[in-house]
Design a protein around this motif. Structure first.
Motif, PDB file in Angstrom:
ATOM      1  N   TYR A 176       0.755  -1.101   0.146  1.00 29.20           N
ATOM      2  CA  TYR A 176      -0.144   0.042  -0.008  1.00 29.20           C
ATOM      3  C   TYR A 176       0.796   1.166  -0.033  1.00 29.20           C
ATOM      4  N   ASP A 177       0.537   2.244  -0.763  1.00 30.01           N
ATOM      5  CA  ASP A 177       1.240   3.567  -0.803  1.00 30.01           C
ATOM      6  C   ASP A 177       1.211   4.101   0.740  1.00 30.01           C
ATOM      7  N   ALA A 178       2.298   4.400   1.060  1.00 27.91           N
ATOM      8  CA  ALA A 178       2.598   4.983   2.545  1.00 27.91           C
ATOM      9  C   ALA A 178       1.652   6.372   2.750  1.00 27.91           C
ATOM     10  N   CYS A 179       1.607   7.157   1.740  1.00 30.20           N
ATOM     11  CA  CYS A 179       0.822   8.033   1.584  1.00 30.20           C
ATOM     12  C   CYS A 179      -0.678   7.766   1.813  1.00 30.20           C
ATOM     13  N   ASN A 180      -1.156   6.875   1.146  1.00 32.18           N
ATOM     14  CA  ASN A 180      -2.433   6.426   1.376  1.00 32.18           C
ATOM     15  C   ASN A 180      -2.854   5.887   2.645  1.00 32.18           C
ATOM     16  N   LEU A 181      -1.811   5.068   3.208  1.00 38.16           N
ATOM     17  CA  LEU A 181      -1.939   4.550   4.526  1.00 38.16           C
ATOM     18  C   LEU A 181      -2.017   5.671   5.833  1.00 38.16           C
ATOM     19  N   GLU A 182      -1.169   6.617   5.397  1.00 43.39           N
ATOM     20  CA  GLU A 182      -1.269   7.885   6.488  1.00 43.39           C
ATOM     21  C   GLU A 182      -2.736   8.563   6.287  1.00 43.39           C
ATOM     22  N   PHE A 183      -3.216   8.588   5.211  1.00 47.67           N
ATOM     23  CA  PHE A 183      -4.573   9.228   5.033  1.00 47.67           C
ATOM     24  C   PHE A 183      -5.659   8.381   5.959  1.00 47.67           C
ATOM     25  N   THR A 184      -5.549   7.160   5.474  1.00 48.36           N
ATOM     26  CA  THR A 184      -6.532   6.152   6.320  1.00 48.36           C
ATOM     27  C   THR A 184      -6.211   6.347   7.913  1.00 48.36           C
ATOM     28  N   VAL A 185      -5.162   6.476   8.238  1.00 48.97           N
ATOM     29  CA  VAL A 185      -5.050   6.509   9.594  1.00 48.97           C
ATOM     30  C   VAL A 185      -5.602   7.901  10.272  1.00 48.97           C
ATOM     31  N   ALA A 186      -5.363   8.875   9.529  1.00 49.76           N
ATOM     32  CA  ALA A 186      -5.549  10.130   9.933  1.00 49.76           C
ATOM     33  C   ALA A 186      -7.236  10.191   9.934  1.00 49.76           C
ATOM     34  N   ALA A 187      -7.686   9.707   8.737  1.00 51.86           N
ATOM     35  CA  ALA A 187      -9.405   9.719   8.778  1.00 51.86           C
ATOM     36  C   ALA A 187     -10.062   8.881   9.933  1.00 51.86           C
ATOM     37  N   ALA A 188      -9.246   7.909  10.109  1.00 58.39           N
ATOM     38  CA  ALA A 188      -9.789   6.854  11.150  1.00 58.39           C
ATOM     39  C   ALA A 188      -9.622   7.718  12.616  1.00 58.39           C
ATOM     40  N   ARG A 189      -8.583   8.167  12.873  1.00 63.56           N
ATOM     41  CA  ARG A 189      -8.476   9.122  13.932  1.00 63.56           C
ATOM     42  C   ARG A 189      -9.826  10.259  14.107  1.00 63.56           C
ATOM     43  N   PHE A 190      -9.894  10.913  12.851  1.00 60.74           N
ATOM     44  CA  PHE A 190     -11.011  11.908  12.937  1.00 60.74           C
ATOM     45  C   PHE A 190     -12.358  11.130  13.108  1.00 60.74           C
ATOM     46  N   VAL A 191     -12.571  10.123  12.711  1.00 59.62           N
ATOM     47  CA  VAL A 191     -14.029   9.506  12.704  1.00 59.62           C
ATOM     48  C   VAL A 191     -14.093   9.081  14.240  1.00 59.62           C
ATOM     49  N   LYS A 192     -13.110   8.602  15.007  1.00 58.77           N
ATOM     50  CA  LYS A 192     -13.155   8.421  16.268  1.00 58.77           C
ATOM     51  C   LYS A 192     -13.410   9.749  17.196  1.00 58.77           C
TER      52      LYS A 192
END
Length: 118
Positions: free
Chosen positions: A78-94
């Motif tokens: 997985y593209d590292a930038c893509n994973l960073e976005f996913t983690v940031a989005a998950a944190r925002f959701v929480k």
């Protein structure tokens, strides 16, 4: 239609998933007119601004599900930038008590198709 579904299936989960851009007149009309009968509104691959648009449309946070597509790089990671976005989005959701987050993974392992080597 959504109101009728709710009447016929009062105990089933009903969600509305749209690709993105909740301010699109078609999507926003369905969302605003159906929100009382929907359990979740899901953005299939939205950005933070799309989530904010749903909040601005008075969709309760607990009904918002943020979707994200994970894509493969050529190295089959997985593209590292893509994973960073996913983690940031998950944190925002929480942090904002949203209804949840969903991800899709696009598999690039298609070497078996069309005699491709990659």
């Amino acid at each position: 239609m959504i109101e009728r579904l709710r009447t016929l299936m009062p105990y089933k989960i009903i969600s509305y998933t749209f690709p993105s851009f909740p301010n699109n007149p078609t999507y926003s009309k369905v969302i605003t007119q159906s929100i009382d009968n929907l359990d979740y509104v899901s953005i299939s691959h939205g950005e933070l601004s799309d989530v904010q648009s749903l909040i601005d449309m008075k969709v309760p946070n607990y009904k918002i599900v943020w979707g994200h597509i994970l894509t493969w790089s050529h190295g089959h990671d997985y593209d590292a930038c893509n994973l960073e976005f996913t983690v940031a989005a998950a944190r925002f959701v929480k942090a904002n008590n949203l209804g949840g987050m969903m991800t899709w993974s696009l598999n690039s392992d298609t070497y078996q198709r069309n005699n491709d080597e990659e």
